[in-house]
Design a protein around this motif. Structure first.
Motif, PDB file in Angstrom:
ATOM      1  N   PHE A  83       0.834  -1.203   0.000  1.00  0.00           N
ATOM      2  CA  PHE A  83       0.000   0.000   0.000  1.00  0.00           C
ATOM      3  C   PHE A  83       0.869   1.253   0.000  1.00  0.00           C
ATOM      4  N   LYS A  84       1.941   1.245   0.804  1.00  0.00           N
ATOM      5  CA  LYS A  84       2.855   2.389   0.850  1.00  0.00           C
ATOM      6  C   LYS A  84       3.529   2.585  -0.506  1.00  0.00           C
ATOM      7  N   ASP A  85       3.972   1.487  -1.142  1.00  0.00           N
ATOM      8  CA  ASP A  85       4.596   1.581  -2.465  1.00  0.00           C
ATOM      9  C   ASP A  85       3.615   2.148  -3.483  1.00  0.00           C
ATOM     10  N   PHE A  86       2.352   1.741  -3.381  1.00  0.00           N
ATOM     11  CA  PHE A  86       1.324   2.254  -4.285  1.00  0.00           C
ATOM     12  C   PHE A  86       1.144   3.754  -4.114  1.00  0.00           C
ATOM     13  N   LEU A  87       1.068   4.213  -2.864  1.00  0.00           N
ATOM     14  CA  LEU A  87       0.867   5.638  -2.604  1.00  0.00           C
ATOM     15  C   LEU A  87       2.057   6.482  -3.030  1.00  0.00           C
ATOM     16  N   LEU A  88       3.261   5.932  -2.891  1.00  0.00           N
ATOM     17  CA  LEU A  88       4.455   6.708  -3.208  1.00  0.00           C
ATOM     18  C   LEU A  88       4.885   6.564  -4.660  1.00  0.00           C
ATOM     19  N   ARG A  89       4.146   5.793  -5.427  1.00  0.00           N
ATOM     20  CA  ARG A  89       4.440   5.650  -6.844  1.00  0.00           C
ATOM     21  C   ARG A  89       4.259   7.015  -7.503  1.00  0.00           C
ATOM     22  N   GLY A  90       5.107   7.336  -8.443  1.00  0.00           N
ATOM     23  CA  GLY A  90       5.094   8.666  -9.059  1.00  0.00           C
ATOM     24  C   GLY A  90       3.784   9.052  -9.690  1.00  0.00           C
ATOM     25  N   ASN A  91       3.141   8.140 -10.400  1.00  0.00           N
ATOM     26  CA  ASN A  91       1.932   8.526 -11.109  1.00  0.00           C
ATOM     27  C   ASN A  91       0.750   8.760 -10.163  1.00  0.00           C
ATOM     28  N   VAL A  92       0.752   8.163  -8.980  1.00  0.00           N
ATOM     29  CA  VAL A  92      -0.318   8.434  -8.009  1.00  0.00           C
ATOM     30  C   VAL A  92      -0.175   9.852  -7.473  1.00  0.00           C
ATOM     31  N   ILE A  93       1.045  10.249  -7.185  1.00  0.00           N
ATOM     32  CA  ILE A  93       1.305  11.609  -6.699  1.00  0.00           C
ATOM     33  C   ILE A  93       0.975  12.622  -7.793  1.00  0.00           C
ATOM     34  N   ASP A  94       1.358  12.332  -9.022  1.00  0.00           N
ATOM     35  CA  ASP A  94       1.032  13.220 -10.138  1.00  0.00           C
ATOM     36  C   ASP A  94      -0.477  13.366 -10.291  1.00  0.00           C
ATOM     37  N   LEU A  95      -1.192  12.266 -10.126  1.00  0.00           N
ATOM     38  CA  LEU A  95      -2.647  12.314 -10.235  1.00  0.00           C
ATOM     39  C   LEU A  95      -3.258  13.174  -9.127  1.00  0.00           C
ATOM     40  N   ALA A  96      -2.737  13.050  -7.908  1.00  0.00           N
ATOM     41  CA  ALA A  96      -3.249  13.857  -6.796  1.00  0.00           C
ATOM     42  C   ALA A  96      -3.007  15.343  -7.047  1.00  0.00           C
ATOM     43  N   VAL A  97      -1.826  15.675  -7.547  1.00  0.00           N
ATOM     44  CA  VAL A  97      -1.517  17.073  -7.863  1.00  0.00           C
ATOM     45  C   VAL A  97      -2.457  17.578  -8.958  1.00  0.00           C
ATOM     46  N   ALA A  98      -2.710  16.753  -9.958  1.00  0.00           N
ATOM     47  CA  ALA A  98      -3.599  17.158 -11.050  1.00  0.00           C
ATOM     48  C   ALA A  98      -5.022  17.406 -10.546  1.00  0.00           C
TER      49      ALA A  98
ATOM     50  N   VAL B 121      -5.914  18.370  -7.495  1.00  0.00           N
ATOM     51  CA  VAL B 121      -5.919  19.609  -6.711  1.00  0.00           C
ATOM     52  C   VAL B 121      -5.860  20.827  -7.633  1.00  0.00           C
ATOM     53  N   LEU B 122      -4.961  20.794  -8.608  1.00  0.00           N
ATOM     54  CA  LEU B 122      -4.862  21.919  -9.540  1.00  0.00           C
ATOM     55  C   LEU B 122      -6.133  22.054 -10.374  1.00  0.00           C
ATOM     56  N   GLY B 123      -6.701  20.932 -10.793  1.00  0.00           N
ATOM     57  CA  GLY B 123      -7.948  20.974 -11.556  1.00  0.00           C
ATOM     58  C   GLY B 123      -9.074  21.601 -10.753  1.00  0.00           C
ATOM     59  N   THR B 124      -9.135  21.263  -9.474  1.00  0.00           N
ATOM     60  CA  THR B 124     -10.164  21.850  -8.610  1.00  0.00           C
ATOM     61  C   THR B 124      -9.980  23.358  -8.480  1.00  0.00           C
ATOM     62  N   ALA B 125      -8.736  23.789  -8.349  1.00  0.00           N
ATOM     63  CA  ALA B 125      -8.462  25.231  -8.266  1.00  0.00           C
ATOM     64  C   ALA B 125      -8.853  25.936  -9.567  1.00  0.00           C
TER      65      ALA B 125
ATOM     66  N   ALA C 245      -9.851  22.592 -19.773  1.00  0.00           N
ATOM     67  CA  ALA C 245      -8.980  21.735 -20.575  1.00  0.00           C
ATOM     68  C   ALA C 245      -7.860  22.548 -21.215  1.00  0.00           C
ATOM     69  N   ALA C 246      -8.170  23.719 -21.745  1.00  0.00           N
ATOM     70  CA  ALA C 246      -7.149  24.567 -22.373  1.00  0.00           C
ATOM     71  C   ALA C 246      -6.122  25.057 -21.347  1.00  0.00           C
ATOM     72  N   ILE C 247      -6.598  25.486 -20.195  1.00  0.00           N
ATOM     73  CA  ILE C 247      -5.675  25.979 -19.162  1.00  0.00           C
ATOM     74  C   ILE C 247      -4.757  24.860 -18.692  1.00  0.00           C
ATOM     75  N   LEU C 248      -5.318  23.689 -18.402  1.00  0.00           N
ATOM     76  CA  LEU C 248      -4.478  22.573 -17.954  1.00  0.00           C
ATOM     77  C   LEU C 248      -3.464  22.181 -19.023  1.00  0.00           C
ATOM     78  N   TYR C 249      -3.888  22.170 -20.286  1.00  0.00           N
ATOM     79  CA  TYR C 249      -2.964  21.795 -21.355  1.00  0.00           C
ATOM     80  C   TYR C 249      -1.834  22.812 -21.507  1.00  0.00           C
TER      81      TYR C 249
ATOM     82  N   LEU D 167       0.140  23.270 -17.821  1.00  0.00           N
ATOM     83  CA  LEU D 167       0.812  22.117 -17.212  1.00  0.00           C
ATOM     84  C   LEU D 167       1.413  21.151 -18.224  1.00  0.00           C
ATOM     85  N   ILE D 168       0.609  20.650 -19.121  1.00  0.00           N
ATOM     86  CA  ILE D 168       1.039  19.577 -20.020  1.00  0.00           C
ATOM     87  C   ILE D 168       2.096  20.043 -21.014  1.00  0.00           C
TER      88      ILE D 168
END
Length: 149
Positions: free
Chosen positions: A5-20, A22-26, A83-87, A90-91
């Protein structure tokens, strides 16, 4: 089980998804304020004298039968703006930075990498046959039957 479970949470793409998320909500809050303050009043102009805004009244005198087109247009504008702002914020910059700062070896295709390996092996083989030595490979001490002390 907890280590997995810890490895899953600390995996890079999970953290990237969480950041996305939060930023999407903002961005949703910013874009919603924009559409409420600018887009909705402009759409209300197209509603004419109808106090309910842009839409169609199915049964006269029954407000519950009003089909509001304005909120649908507003939701579509929200989606496109987010979608335009995120692209573009960020992208696109992340992709450009990855291309700019990635190592040259990481940019090689599989075929190019295999060709490079083949050429290096061929050079090593030529160095072995022409000089009688093993190039960069060396025999271990004492391989000729004698032990060096």
């Amino acid at each position: 089980m907890l280590k997995g479970f810890k490895d899953f949470l600390l995996r890079g793409n999970v953290i990237d998804l969480a950041v996305a998320v939060v930023l999407g909500t903002a961005f949703v809050a910013i874009v919603t304020a924009f559409t409420d303050g600018i887009v909705n009043p402009v759409l209300a102009v197209f509603g004419g004298s109808n106090e309910m805004g842009l839409g169609v009244q199915l049964v006269a005198g029954k407000p519950a039968t009003f089909i509001a087109i304005g909120p649908i247009i507003t939701a579509a504008v929200n989606f496109l703006l987010i979608a335009a702002i995120l692209y573009f914020v960020l992208i696109l910059p992340a992709t450009m930075a990855r291309k700019r700062f990635s190592k040259e070896d990481e940019q090689l295709s599989d075929n190019e990498l295999l060709i490079e390996i083949r050429d290096l092996l061929a050079q090593a083989q030529q160095g072995t046959t022409s000089s009688g030595k093993h190039g960069m490979l060396t025999e271990p001490a004492g391989s000729d039957g004698e032990h060096k002390h």
